[in-house]
Design a protein around this motif. Structure first.
Motif, short mmCIF file in Angstrom:
data_model
loop_
_atom_site.label_atom_id
_atom_site.label_comp_id
_atom_site.label_asym_id
_atom_site.label_seq_id
_atom_site.Cartn_x
_atom_site.Cartn_y
_atom_site.Cartn_z
N GLN A 103 27.74 74.46 -6.88
CA GLN A 103 27.04 73.90 -6.04
C GLN A 103 25.77 74.18 -5.91
O GLN A 103 25.21 75.31 -5.72
CB GLN A 103 27.86 73.95 -4.76
N ASP A 104 24.95 73.09 -6.64
CA ASP A 104 23.38 73.45 -6.39
C ASP A 104 22.73 72.62 -5.20
O ASP A 104 23.35 71.62 -4.45
CB ASP A 104 22.97 72.50 -7.66
N LEU A 105 21.88 73.40 -5.06
CA LEU A 105 20.96 73.18 -3.93
C LEU A 105 19.34 73.09 -4.26
O LEU A 105 19.12 74.26 -4.50
CB LEU A 105 21.32 74.16 -2.45
N SER A 106 18.75 72.26 -4.08
CA SER A 106 17.32 72.26 -4.62
C SER A 106 16.33 71.44 -3.69
O SER A 106 17.00 70.66 -2.85
CB SER A 106 17.32 71.47 -5.98
N ALA A 107 15.27 71.97 -3.89
CA ALA A 107 14.04 71.08 -2.86
C ALA A 107 12.71 71.27 -3.64
O ALA A 107 12.58 72.05 -4.53
CB ALA A 107 13.99 71.85 -1.70
N ARG A 108 12.10 70.17 -3.33
CA ARG A 108 10.58 70.18 -3.90
C ARG A 108 9.64 69.81 -2.63
O ARG A 108 9.96 69.30 -1.71
CB ARG A 108 10.34 69.10 -4.89
N ARG A 109 8.63 70.78 -2.60
CA ARG A 109 7.73 70.53 -1.66
C ARG A 109 8.42 70.83 -0.05
O ARG A 109 8.13 69.89 0.78
CB ARG A 109 6.80 69.53 -1.53
N SER A 111 8.31 72.66 2.26
CA SER A 111 7.63 73.10 3.67
C SER A 111 7.27 71.96 4.02
O SER A 111 7.10 71.73 5.44
CB SER A 111 6.76 73.97 3.31
N LEU A 112 6.70 70.93 3.33
CA LEU A 112 6.25 69.59 3.76
C LEU A 112 7.26 68.61 4.00
O LEU A 112 7.20 67.93 5.14
CB LEU A 112 5.29 69.08 2.82
N LEU A 113 8.25 68.23 3.01
CA LEU A 113 9.33 67.40 3.05
C LEU A 113 10.37 67.64 3.91
O LEU A 113 11.01 66.52 4.65
CB LEU A 113 9.54 66.73 1.87
N ARG A 114 10.86 68.66 3.88
CA ARG A 114 12.07 69.11 4.82
C ARG A 114 13.13 68.36 4.01
O ARG A 114 14.15 68.21 4.98
CB ARG A 114 11.92 69.15 6.07
N ARG A 115 13.27 68.31 3.00
CA ARG A 115 14.34 67.39 2.33
C ARG A 115 15.02 68.26 1.15
O ARG A 115 14.26 69.05 0.37
CB ARG A 115 14.05 66.27 1.60
N VAL A 116 16.44 68.48 1.00
CA VAL A 116 17.10 69.28 -0.09
C VAL A 116 17.86 68.03 -0.93
O VAL A 116 17.93 66.78 -0.42
CB VAL A 116 18.00 70.36 0.38
N SER A 117 18.14 68.46 -1.98
CA SER A 117 19.06 67.66 -2.81
C SER A 117 20.33 68.40 -3.27
O SER A 117 20.19 69.88 -3.34
CB SER A 117 18.24 67.17 -4.15
N THR A 118 21.43 67.76 -3.53
CA THR A 118 22.62 68.46 -3.94
C THR A 118 23.20 68.01 -5.24
O THR A 118 22.94 66.71 -5.53
CB THR A 118 23.48 68.56 -2.84
N GLY A 119 23.81 68.82 -5.92
CA GLY A 119 24.60 68.37 -7.03
C GLY A 119 25.74 69.37 -7.38
O GLY A 119 25.59 70.32 -7.04
N SER A 120 26.71 69.04 -7.99
CA SER A 120 28.05 69.90 -8.26
C SER A 120 28.73 69.48 -9.28
O SER A 120 28.67 68.45 -9.74
CB SER A 120 28.66 70.14 -6.86
N TRP A 121 29.61 70.59 -9.51
CA TRP A 121 31.00 70.25 -10.29
C TRP A 121 31.92 71.32 -10.10
O TRP A 121 31.73 72.40 -9.53
CB TRP A 121 30.47 70.28 -11.87
N LEU A 122 33.10 70.71 -10.41
CA LEU A 122 34.12 71.63 -10.22
C LEU A 122 35.27 71.47 -11.61
O LEU A 122 35.30 70.28 -11.97
CB LEU A 122 35.35 71.17 -9.04
#
Length: 222
Positions: A103-109, A111-122
């Protein structure tokens, strides 16, 4: 030095190795080197039918030896590239003592955007049991409740009803679409999704998070 004390010492110098998220059935930890053989086994066991490609990058099409090598290199590269403004945590998803996915959790900027993105595989054998929803709900709780995220983005191939169903069940809303070249010469429509913090449909359980205080400055810059 015992294994336990060695892990403690490693977490002191690389705090992400002290982070864990527990759900009713799963344990999620940033991928450690000792988990890589189990991770490779899960990949080689199969993730999807050869006739389809659910990922934006067709990494599972690689020959066996290349797939193993590139999977390891990818995990090591994430650690080297990590910074408060640009990070991806690849969580090993463990069930009954085995690594069954990522389960990936990622973010860009962040501290400013307060947005994360997810991706995953099983791995295929573990699909259809509600584990995909459980592991995504776990990292969403971590992001919203412990890092201060305000929104979460995701996406899936338009034909991938299982992934889109997990997103809908958690409260995501459609956020446009994109055409990608899933495989050379093969165009696929991907549904983009966005979840506002206040719209998150929380499970009945609360994830138990350990080690967050040490990693918060690394990920959130505070």
């Amino acid at each position: 030095m015992s294994g336990t004390s060695g892990q403690r010492r490693l977490a002191e110098v690389w705090p992400l190795f002290g982070l864990s998220i527990r759900t009713p059935r799963l344990i999620l930890t940033p991928v450690r080197d000792e988990q890589l053989p189990g991770l490779v086994d899960a990949i080689l066991a199969g993730i999807h039918a050869p006739s389809v490609m659910p990922f934006g990058v067709p990494w599972t099409d690689a020959p066996r030896d290349t797939l193993i090598r590139e999977s390891l290199k990818y995990q090591w590269s994430l650690r080297a590239a990590l910074s408060p403004d640009d990070w991806t945590i690849s969580f090993a998803v463990q069930h009954e003592g085995r690594v069954i996915g990522v389960q990936d959790l990622s973010a860009r900027r962040f501290s400013l955007l307060r947005r994360v993105s997810t991706g995953s595989w099983l791995t295929s054998a573990e699909q259809g049991k509600g584990l995909g929803k459980e592991m995504r709900a776990a990292v969403l709780q971590f992001a919203f409740d412990h890092l201060g995220a305000e929104s979460a983005a995701s996406g899936a191939a338009a034909w991938n009803r299982a992934s889109l169903g997990v997103s809908a069940a958690l409260g995501y809303e459609p956020n446009g679409s994109a055409l990608i070249e899933a495989r050379p010469g093969q165009a696929d429509e991907h549904q983009l999704l966005l979840l506002a913090r206040e719209d998150f449909r929380r499970p009945e359980w609360t994830a138990a998070v350990e080690g967050v205080e040490a990693v918060r400055p690394i990920l959130a810059g505070a």
